[in-house]
Design an enzyme around this catalytic site. Structure first.
Site, PDB file in Angstrom:
ATOM      1  N   GLN A 111     -68.770  18.082 -42.950  1.00 48.02           N
ATOM      2  CA  GLN A 111     -68.433  16.773 -43.530  1.00 48.02           C
ATOM      3  C   GLN A 111     -68.260  16.875 -45.051  1.00 48.02           C
ATOM      4  OE1 GLN A 111     -67.834  14.449 -41.432  1.00 48.02           O
ATOM      5  NE2 GLN A 111     -67.324  12.856 -42.911  1.00 48.02           N
ATOM      6  N   GLY A 143     -61.618  18.024 -45.084  1.00 49.38           N
ATOM      7  CA  GLY A 143     -60.600  18.748 -44.303  1.00 49.38           C
ATOM      8  C   GLY A 143     -60.807  20.248 -44.386  1.00 49.38           C
ATOM      9  N   ALA A 175     -79.730  29.140 -12.447  1.00 47.90           N
ATOM     10  CA  ALA A 175     -81.114  28.979 -12.927  1.00 47.90           C
ATOM     11  C   ALA A 175     -81.203  29.413 -14.382  1.00 47.90           C
ATOM     12  CB  ALA A 175     -82.079  29.801 -12.079  1.00 47.90           C
ATOM     13  N   GLU A 216     -83.020  30.396 -25.055  1.00 52.49           N
ATOM     14  CA  GLU A 216     -84.501  30.454 -25.098  1.00 52.49           C
ATOM     15  C   GLU A 216     -85.141  29.076 -24.895  1.00 52.49           C
ATOM     16  OE1 GLU A 216     -86.648  33.167 -27.384  1.00 52.49           O
ATOM     17  OE2 GLU A 216     -84.901  34.417 -27.810  1.00 52.49           O
ATOM     18  N   GLY A 217     -84.545  28.298 -24.008  1.00 49.90           N
ATOM     19  CA  GLY A 217     -85.060  26.961 -23.703  1.00 49.90           C
ATOM     20  C   GLY A 217     -84.324  25.939 -24.533  1.00 49.90           C
ATOM     21  N   ILE A 275     -76.491  37.231 -20.369  1.00 52.14           N
ATOM     22  CA  ILE A 275     -77.444  38.215 -20.880  1.00 52.14           C
ATOM     23  C   ILE A 275     -76.944  38.831 -22.200  1.00 52.14           C
ATOM     24  CG2 ILE A 275     -78.780  40.278 -20.318  1.00 52.14           C
ATOM     25  CD1 ILE A 275     -79.302  37.582 -18.657  1.00 52.14           C
ATOM     26  N   THR A 276     -77.714  38.578 -23.247  1.00 59.96           N
ATOM     27  CA  THR A 276     -77.334  39.043 -24.591  1.00 59.96           C
ATOM     28  C   THR A 276     -77.414  40.568 -24.669  1.00 59.96           C
ATOM     29  OG1 THR A 276     -78.138  36.983 -25.542  1.00 59.96           O
ATOM     30  CG2 THR A 276     -77.845  38.813 -27.063  1.00 59.96           C
ATOM     31  N   ARG A 324    -104.080  30.722 -30.211  1.00 54.63           N
ATOM     32  CA  ARG A 324    -103.202  30.357 -29.094  1.00 54.63           C
ATOM     33  C   ARG A 324    -102.853  28.880 -29.151  1.00 54.63           C
ATOM     34  NH1 ARG A 324    -100.360  31.969 -25.396  1.00 54.63           N
ATOM     35  NH2 ARG A 324    -100.024  30.511 -23.712  1.00 54.63           N
TER      36      ARG A 324
HETATM   37  C1  FAD Z   1     -75.033  32.795 -25.977  1.00 55.66           C
HETATM   38  C2  FAD Z   1     -76.141  32.770 -24.963  1.00 55.66           C
HETATM   39  C3  FAD Z   1     -77.036  33.829 -24.900  1.00 55.66           C
HETATM   40  C4  FAD Z   1     -78.054  33.843 -23.937  1.00 55.66           C
HETATM   41  N1  FAD Z   1     -78.880  34.942 -23.827  1.00 55.66           N
HETATM   42  C5  FAD Z   1     -79.748  35.017 -22.776  1.00 55.66           C
HETATM   43  C6  FAD Z   1     -80.491  36.221 -22.531  1.00 55.66           C
HETATM   44  O1  FAD Z   1     -80.403  37.214 -23.273  1.00 55.66           O
HETATM   45  N2  FAD Z   1     -81.292  36.263 -21.440  1.00 55.66           N
HETATM   46  C7  FAD Z   1     -81.427  35.212 -20.585  1.00 55.66           C
HETATM   47  O2  FAD Z   1     -82.167  35.314 -19.626  1.00 55.66           O
HETATM   48  N3  FAD Z   1     -80.726  34.052 -20.799  1.00 55.66           N
HETATM   49  C8  FAD Z   1     -79.900  33.934 -21.857  1.00 55.66           C
HETATM   50  N4  FAD Z   1     -79.166  32.783 -22.064  1.00 55.66           N
HETATM   51  C9  FAD Z   1     -79.286  31.690 -21.100  1.00 55.66           C
HETATM   52  C10 FAD Z   1     -79.961  30.459 -21.678  1.00 55.66           C
HETATM   53  O3  FAD Z   1     -81.337  30.686 -21.819  1.00 55.66           O
HETATM   54  C11 FAD Z   1     -79.626  29.278 -20.753  1.00 55.66           C
HETATM   55  O4  FAD Z   1     -78.238  29.012 -20.915  1.00 55.66           O
HETATM   56  C12 FAD Z   1     -80.445  28.057 -21.078  1.00 55.66           C
HETATM   57  O5  FAD Z   1     -81.790  28.263 -20.738  1.00 55.66           O
HETATM   58  C13 FAD Z   1     -79.925  26.816 -20.349  1.00 55.66           C
HETATM   59  O6  FAD Z   1     -79.730  27.074 -18.991  1.00 55.66           O
HETATM   60  P1  FAD Z   1     -78.349  26.655 -18.279  1.00 55.66           P
HETATM   61  O7  FAD Z   1     -77.234  27.204 -19.095  1.00 55.66           O
HETATM   62  O8  FAD Z   1     -78.427  27.061 -16.863  1.00 55.66           O
HETATM   63  O9  FAD Z   1     -78.313  25.089 -18.404  1.00 55.66           O
HETATM   64  P2  FAD Z   1     -79.005  24.080 -17.366  1.00 55.66           P
HETATM   65  O10 FAD Z   1     -80.373  24.524 -17.073  1.00 55.66           O
HETATM   66  O11 FAD Z   1     -78.062  23.866 -16.245  1.00 55.66           O
HETATM   67  O12 FAD Z   1     -79.068  22.748 -18.246  1.00 55.66           O
HETATM   68  C14 FAD Z   1     -77.940  21.896 -18.418  1.00 55.66           C
HETATM   69  C15 FAD Z   1     -78.391  20.707 -19.273  1.00 55.66           C
HETATM   70  O13 FAD Z   1     -79.397  19.973 -18.585  1.00 55.66           O
HETATM   71  C16 FAD Z   1     -80.567  19.875 -19.399  1.00 55.66           C
HETATM   72  N5  FAD Z   1     -81.736  19.916 -18.537  1.00 55.66           N
HETATM   73  C17 FAD Z   1     -82.038  20.850 -17.605  1.00 55.66           C
HETATM   74  N6  FAD Z   1     -83.194  20.542 -16.981  1.00 55.66           N
HETATM   75  C18 FAD Z   1     -83.641  19.405 -17.572  1.00 55.66           C
HETATM   76  C19 FAD Z   1     -84.793  18.574 -17.395  1.00 55.66           C
HETATM   77  N7  FAD Z   1     -85.745  18.893 -16.512  1.00 55.66           N
HETATM   78  N8  FAD Z   1     -84.913  17.457 -18.154  1.00 55.66           N
HETATM   79  C20 FAD Z   1     -83.954  17.157 -19.075  1.00 55.66           C
HETATM   80  N9  FAD Z   1     -82.853  17.882 -19.292  1.00 55.66           N
HETATM   81  C21 FAD Z   1     -82.703  18.990 -18.555  1.00 55.66           C
HETATM   82  C22 FAD Z   1     -80.485  21.059 -20.346  1.00 55.66           C
HETATM   83  O14 FAD Z   1     -81.251  20.829 -21.532  1.00 55.66           O
HETATM   84  C23 FAD Z   1     -79.000  21.132 -20.612  1.00 55.66           C
HETATM   85  O15 FAD Z   1     -78.664  20.187 -21.598  1.00 55.66           O
HETATM   86  C24 FAD Z   1     -78.194  32.735 -23.062  1.00 55.66           C
HETATM   87  C25 FAD Z   1     -77.308  31.659 -23.154  1.00 55.66           C
HETATM   88  C26 FAD Z   1     -76.287  31.667 -24.086  1.00 55.66           C
HETATM   89  C27 FAD Z   1     -75.332  30.499 -24.124  1.00 55.66           C
END
Ligand code: FAD
Length: 379
Positions: free
Chosen positions: A336, A340, A130, A363-364, A157-158, A311
């Site tokens: 680009q 190289g 999730a 963050e989304g 989790i960062t 808001r």
């Molecule tokens: C370096 C890093 C730091 C992070 N830090 C934190 C943190 O501190 N705390 C925390 O809680 N989380 C953190 N995250 C998690 C981050 O918020 C999630 O990785 C991110 O929200 C995407 O979720 P997922 O990886 O499960 O991808 P998924 O939800 O599995 O998505 C996979 C792909 O499907 C696409 N997708 C998903 N649903 C839909 C839809 N309905 N319509 C179209 N496309 C869709 C997505 O855009 C993505 O391209 C971090 C992630 C990274 C990589």
């Protein structure tokens, strides 16, 4: 009346952050990236000069600055290295929900902890299954006497490895989706809480990312931040307030791309002239300038709204989506322009490209921002 000029205080803040970036971040950025090392010494120095936790209210020992100041600092530190900037400023994520929903005791204790010593905290909605679908999280909580017991697993989790406390989102029942979600402040040393292995990432390697396991973690009633049914709303409002920071980070990264590309294009010669004289190179550099400035205007408007109680969360998502996508395009073009040399670690732009990618994910994702934007436009 519209006024884009900064106050004398804001200019001084930008100057401090810019100097810190030049003297403390840029010299260690490549090494932290190579070694995947959390820049603890830089974190402590940034705390000493007052650049951390800018939005923490004065009542709890913070500077009580607004979101505009927070984004200005973010752009400056992001110029040096978005990985180090993330390590330094991601406390805003756990700080914001406590500021928004915490009791007076919680604010005194946890915001006070952030301002009385250089420590990090983490914010955890994401799980292995999730990320985008926050309402689909499965970490559970149940009430036992006066306490709550948490079980589950958080992912990505960062700063988790170094966090002294966590803001953790959990549900009473996954079937209830957003209606079941609550939030808790959980101390790092609570029995049953374990931080897993650190992720070996493509970019932003100076920032720490790890899993968190929760096995019968007992959280006292005093640490309930949002009861069942209120957690999802709190998570979404937190993102509304922190997404402009990602846009500011993107602007910093783009400004760095521009500076590197302008300098290189004036030096590098092909066909008997500097590549800066080729119109197709000029086009790419001009586009970088447009994207960087448009991102800056968007994050400033989003920050203005937040600071003035306007808001309009669609602006935060515009800023995040446009800024992140622009940073990625700009960094790819920077590679680009370097040809190289753009593809090897001796030059700075391949790191910028690796670092930019995650701006479109955390963050989304960029896709999720479009969903959030379209939902508001079509409402
Ligand atoms: C370096 C890093 C730091 C992070 N830090 C934190 C943190 O501190 N705390 C925390 O809680 N989380 C953190 N995250 C998690 C981050 O918020 C999630 O990785 C991110 O929200 C995407 O979720 P997922 O990886 O499960 O991808 P998924 O939800 O599995 O998505 C996979 C792909 O499907 C696409 N997708 C998903 N649903 C839909 C839809 N309905 N319509 C179209 N496309 C869709 C997505 O855009 C993505 O391209 C971090 C992630 C990274 C990589």
């Amino acid at each position: 009346m519209i006024d884009f000029s900064l106050t004398e205080e804001q200019k001084a803040l930008v100057e401090t952050a810019r100097r810190f970036t030049k003297e403390r971040i840029i010299p260690v950025a490549a090494e932290c990236d190579r070694e995947g090392r959390f820049p603890m010494e830089v974190f402590k120095e940034a705390w000493d000069v007052g650049l951390l936790n800018p939005t923490c209210p004065e009542a709890y020992g913070g500077a009580g600055l607004g979101e505009l100041e927070n984004t200005l600092i973010t752009e400056e530190l992001g110029y040096g290295c978005t990985g180090i900037q993330t390590s330094l400023l991601v406390n805003t994520l756990p700080l914001t929900p406590i500021k928004l929903a915490g009791t007076e005791e919680q604010k005194k204790k946890y915001l006070g902890m952030l301002t009385s010593e250089p420590i990090t905290a983490s914010y955890a909605t994401s799980e292995p299954d999730a990320g985008s679908d926050v309402a689909g999280l499965k970490t559970r909580f149940r009430k036992v006497g006066d306490d709550y017991v948490l079980n589950g697993q958080k992912a990505w989790i960062t700063n988790a490895t170094y966090a002294r406390f966590f803001v953790i989102f959990a549900t009473v029942d996954p079937a209830l989706k957003h209606k079941g979600i609550g939030a808790f402040i959980v101390d790092k040393d609570t029995p049953g809480l374990r931080v897993g292995k650190k992720e070996d990432k493509l970019g932003q390697r100076a920032s720490d990312t790890a899993q968190v396991f929760l096995d019968d973690v007992v959280v006292p009633k005093a640490n309930l931040l949002a009861p069942e049914g209120q957690g999802f709303k709190l998570a979404m409002e937190t993102f509304n307030q922190t997404r402009p920071d990602i846009a500011a980070s993107a602007a910093g990264l783009m400004r760095r791309c521009i500076d590197e590309c302008v300098a290189y294009a004036k030096e590098r010669k092909t066909f008997g002239t500097a590549i800066a004289n080729h119109q197709l190179i000029q086009w790419m550099i001009a586009e970088m300038g447009i994207r960087c400035e448009a991102t800056r205007l968007l994050y400033m408007k989003a920050a203005y709204n937040l600071d003035n109680g306007v808001r309009d969360p669609i602006i935060s998502s515009y800023a995040k989506a446009y800024g992140a996508d622009s940073a990625m395009t700009t960094a790819v073009d920077a590679v680009q322009i370097f040809g190289g040399n753009g593809y090897v670690k001796e030059y700075p732009v391949e790191k910028l490209m690796r670092d930019a990618k995650v701006l479109q994910i955390y963050e989304g994702t960029s896709q999720i921002q479009r969903l959030v934007i379209a939902k508001q436009m079509l409402a």
